[in-house]
Design an enzyme around this catalytic site. Structure first.
Site, PDB file in Angstrom:
ATOM      1  N   GLN A 239     -11.626 -22.813  -9.710  1.00  0.00           N
ATOM      2  CA  GLN A 239     -10.423 -22.300  -9.046  1.00  0.00           C
ATOM      3  C   GLN A 239      -9.359 -23.381  -9.051  1.00  0.00           C
ATOM      4  OE1 GLN A 239      -9.684 -23.587  -5.634  1.00  0.00           O
ATOM      5  NE2 GLN A 239      -7.689 -22.578  -5.685  1.00  0.00           N
ATOM      6  N   TYR A 241      -5.602 -24.655  -7.876  1.00  0.00           N
ATOM      7  CA  TYR A 241      -4.302 -24.658  -7.221  1.00  0.00           C
ATOM      8  C   TYR A 241      -3.378 -25.471  -8.121  1.00  0.00           C
ATOM      9  CZ  TYR A 241      -6.085 -22.999  -2.682  1.00  0.00           C
ATOM     10  OH  TYR A 241      -6.627 -22.258  -1.662  1.00  0.00           O
ATOM     11  N   ASP A 269      -1.925 -16.573  -4.409  1.00  0.00           N
ATOM     12  CA  ASP A 269      -1.504 -15.976  -3.134  1.00  0.00           C
ATOM     13  C   ASP A 269      -1.278 -17.022  -2.042  1.00  0.00           C
ATOM     14  OD1 ASP A 269      -4.151 -16.700  -2.806  1.00  0.00           O
ATOM     15  OD2 ASP A 269      -4.705 -14.914  -1.660  1.00  0.00           O
ATOM     16  N   HIS A 363      -7.242 -13.715   0.232  1.00  0.00           N
ATOM     17  CA  HIS A 363      -7.682 -15.031   0.725  1.00  0.00           C
ATOM     18  C   HIS A 363      -8.541 -14.897   1.982  1.00  0.00           C
ATOM     19  CE1 HIS A 363      -6.384 -18.994  -0.932  1.00  0.00           C
ATOM     20  NE2 HIS A 363      -7.011 -19.466   0.131  1.00  0.00           N
ATOM     21  N   ASP A 397     -12.581  -9.678  -3.930  1.00  0.00           N
ATOM     22  CA  ASP A 397     -13.232 -10.403  -2.845  1.00  0.00           C
ATOM     23  C   ASP A 397     -12.457 -10.165  -1.551  1.00  0.00           C
ATOM     24  OD1 ASP A 397     -11.184 -12.289  -2.452  1.00  0.00           O
ATOM     25  OD2 ASP A 397     -12.360 -14.002  -3.103  1.00  0.00           O
ATOM     26  N   GLY A 420     -17.212 -15.473  -0.322  1.00  0.00           N
ATOM     27  CA  GLY A 420     -16.910 -16.840   0.054  1.00  0.00           C
ATOM     28  C   GLY A 420     -17.626 -17.293   1.297  1.00  0.00           C
TER      29      GLY A 420
END
Length: 492
Positions: A239, A241, A269, A363, A397, A420
């Protein structure tokens, strides 16, 4: 970088002040006198172990390679002989006096007594530190989206087909070209070492034995290569950022490819962090104030509170836009998935830009409260742009807690789902806890498949679910044309 000079206990004990501070970490002696005042977690924890062995405290928070990669060669004073200490001064090996532990040994109930994801969550709420619980369980402002993520699944009903010979049920599938045994993966989450000393490595160990893919966070506790190397040939995703310093992201992507990662999930997001009030209310402790190795992010306490997501996210680039897809393609050869997509319009744009997939996600309700539950976005795709399901892989998710939740997503076209928080709560028991949790989810999914009347995931289809209770919440248009019409009328 190693210095093989042997240093005895008597010498180490002399360097026990803030002006002259040596520590033993994993049989290496380090001079941390200059570094201590700059330590992101504060100098106090270093001075507490001045002239002593700090290995246990260090390993509970940091990756083993952190000191050797971040300190100067001359700070490594030599090797420590444990046998010498045991013979000459056994009391020295004991850790310094400390406060009563927040988590007592044996406080967790036996693993086999946990029979669903909510059991793991309950144990975590009672046994992890207050800050760790606040960080992982918190969500944005009034928690409306967080709670709706779960409750919306309860408003979809199955339409079982009977007498179908369901002696066998196969849960095998492919995710982004990787063969897996189950249609769910570990969604990325920061600093799993806050829950267990082995953090993401324990997640990897548990997942590898069960054929479950793992997505590693930019803010993982260990360098990505240290995680992937523990389980060669296992399907790992990463993942990303995107950093304001694009060169830093390019360097990280190169490291990720070299580490054997199979795909990149770019989080889109979170251009700015959401307001997570429970996380802000609890000050960050020493364990949480550590620099993470992949992104270099560091948490802090300030006059707004101790929110880890907010204070660690300063490096994230808020200017990321669709034009940067070309930059992403230039920066990696791996498949690219956008994580955090919340509308049919953006899924269609992702398809038009040639991306390999999207994760429908809010998220976990942690950013924009009252953003749509992911299952509603999945229904929106079915209504407004069903062609995307044959052109790219769709993942979901946020809020998935049961095998029935997974099957509902698959019936509505999702390739797989991410989980998660449940995996973070499972790793509270280490790799064994992860394995046990996966088996629970496997059993729930297989049972649901048999009871709905299918033998394989390929047989899942929309006709097996009744979504009428939610259909009224699904938009009837993309929305873009509606806004164009409003703007045109405003000019009249």
């Amino acid at each position: 970088m190693a210095n093989d000079k042997e240093i005895r206990v008597d010498e180490i004990k002399k360097h026990n002040s803030d002006q002259d501070c040596w520590l033993v970490v994993n049989d290496n002696v380090w001079n941390l006198t200059e570094f201590a005042p700059q330590h992101p977690g504060g100098a106090a924890i270093i001075y507490k172990y001045a002239g002593r062995d700090a290995s246990e405290a260090y390993n509970s928070i940091h990756a083993p390679s952190l000191l050797s990669t971040n300190l100067r060669r001359e700070d490594n004073k030599g090797k420590f002989n444990t046998a010498d200490a045991a013979a000459s001064d056994p009391e020295w090996l004991k850790p310094p006096p400390t406060e009563t532990r927040a988590i007592e040994v044996g406080a967790k109930p036996p693993l086999q007594t946990l029979i669903n994801s909510y059991d793991f969550e309950g144990v975590a709420s009672r046994t992890v530190t207050a800050k760790t619980w606040a960080f992982y369980s918190s969500a944005a402002t009034d928690l409306i989206t967080r709670d709706a993520n779960k409750s919306m699944f309860d408003r979809i009903w199955f339409r079982p087909r009977l007498m179908r010979d369901v002696k066998h049920a196969s849960t095998k599938t492919k995710i982004l070209g990787c063969e897996v045994d189950l249609p769910f993966f570990v969604s990325p989450a920061a600093m799993a070492k806050l829950v267990h000393p082995d953090g993401e490595k324990a997640l990897a160990a548990g997942c590898a034995t069960k054929g479950v893919a793992q997505c590693i966070s930019s803010n993982a506790s260990f360098p990505v290569g240290e995680i992937t190397s523990t389980q060669p040939n296992h399907p790992f995703f990463f993942q990303l950022y995107v950093n304001k310093d694009r060169a830093a992201s390019e360097k990280l992507l190169a490291e990720v490819e070299a580490a054997g990662v199979k795909a990149i999930m770019v989080t889109v997001d979170a251009p700015v962090p959401g307001k997570r009030e429970a996380d802000e209310r609890v000050k960050a402790d020493a364990a949480a104030l550590q620099r993470v190795p992949n992104s270099g992010a560091t948490a802090r306490n300030d006059n707004k509170g101790g929110g880890l997501g907010r204070t660690m996210g300063g490096y994230i680039d808020p200017t990321l836009s669709w034009k940067d897809v070309k930059w992403l393609r230039r920066s990696t050869k791996l498949p690219i998935v956008l994580k955090g997509v919340q509308s049919a319009s953006d899924v269609k744009l992702a398809m038009d830009y040639g991306l390999d997939g999207v994760v429908l996600s809010n998220h976990g309700g942690r950013n924009l409260d009252t953003s749509p539950p992911s299952i509603l976005t999945l229904l929106e795709l079915n209504r407004l742009c069903p062609e995307v399901f044959s052109r790219m892989e769709i993942f979901v998710d946020s809020g998935i807690r049961r095998g029935t939740d997974i099957l509902k997503c698959l019936c509505l076209g999702a390739k797989a789902v991410g989980m998660g928080r449940p995996f973070l709560y499972a790793v509270n028991y280490g790799a064994e806890g992860v394995e046990h949790f996966i088996e629970i989810m496997r059993d729930e999914l297989e049972t649901s498949m048999r009871l709905v009347g299918i033998n394989s995931l390929e047989e899942a289809h929309p006709g097996l679910v009744n979504t009428l209770d939610l259909d009224r919440f699904v938009p009837s248009t993309m929305g873009d044309d509606d806004m164009k019409s409003v703007r045109e009328k405003s000019k009249l």
